[in-house]
Design a protein around this motif. Structure first.
Motif: not given
Length: 242
Positions: A110-120
């Motif tokens: 979901x983070x990738x899909x919406x261009x949001x920073x990854x967990x790491x």
């Protein structure tokens, strides 16, 4: 003092499906507890942006209509959940996730899909953790027990009440309490380990389980079966099973 008496956080997602790369978040919960007793609970309802299949709605009780009417945009929910998780990890707090490779991989998608920073990225390049996955631990410490390995089954085996299955808050708390029960029953393999060491061992335990399952599948009707052995985040988008 053992981490059994320290703060733990249970995490759970309810989703539109079972494929981590394609499924979307519908509900999420973080349950902060000390000694198994709830201190704080946060819940989210998302509009996933896609229809919720009837079979998924029948499990978690959230219809497309309700999600659209009452839910917040899924990008906002994913961002807030990820931020909260990373805040706990930065503080060194264990996050308990039953079948962590599913929930954390789906959140990451979901983070990738919406261009949001990854967990790491949110952790300045460090991998997510420490994580305690009762499913991974249970498979390792009671390898030959017959029957299913669902959260409901684990609750029955370890004497944990699950009052409202497939509701994110209830599942998160139940997973946390199963984790504590495992730690008490297996102090040498689980409860007596520092969170970072327990996390490290689960990486190996999950890889061993996945390798065994893949070998068994390839000897049967699925000669091309691939079971991702990475944990707590999957390297491949989805796997044949698990």
């Amino acid at each position: 003092m053992s981490w059994l008496h320290e703060t733990l956080v249970g995490f759970d997602l309810e989703t539109t499906g079972t494929e981590t790369a394609e499924s979307r978040i519908v509900t999420a919960a973080l349950v902060e507890a000390k000694g198994g007793e709830v201190v704080r609970q946060r819940d989210w309802l998302a509009d996933p942006g896609v229809p919720i299949p009837a079979e998924a709605a029948a499990i978690h009780g959230i219809s497309t209509e309700r999600a659209v009417a009452e839910g917040r945009p899924v990008a906002e929910v994913a961002d807030e959940v990820a931020a909260a998780l990373c805040e706990y990890w930065r503080a060194g707090i264990q996050v308990v996730v039953f079948n962590a490779a599913f929930d954390l991989s789906l959140l990451s998608a979901e983070l990738r899909r919406h261009g949001l920073p990854s967990l790491d990225r949110r952790l300045d390049g460090a991998p997510p953790g420490p994580v305690l996955d009762p499913l991974t631990v249970d498979r390792a410490v009671d390898k030959y027990r017959k029957g299913s390995r669902t959260l409901q089954s684990a609750c029955a085996v370890y004497g944990v009440e699950l009052a409202d299955a497939h509701r994110a808050g209830s599942d998160a708390l139940a997973a946390l309490r199963v984790g504590l029960a495992l730690a008490r029953k297996y102090p040498g393999e689980v409860g007596g380990l520092a969170p970072a060491e327990l996390h490290r061992r689960q990486v190996g335990w999950h890889a061993a389980w996945a390798g065994g399952l893949q070998e068994w599948l390839r000897k049967g009707k699925e000669p091309q079966a691939v079971v991702d052995g990475s944990w707590p985040l999957r390297v491949t988008a989805d796997t044949t099973t698990g």
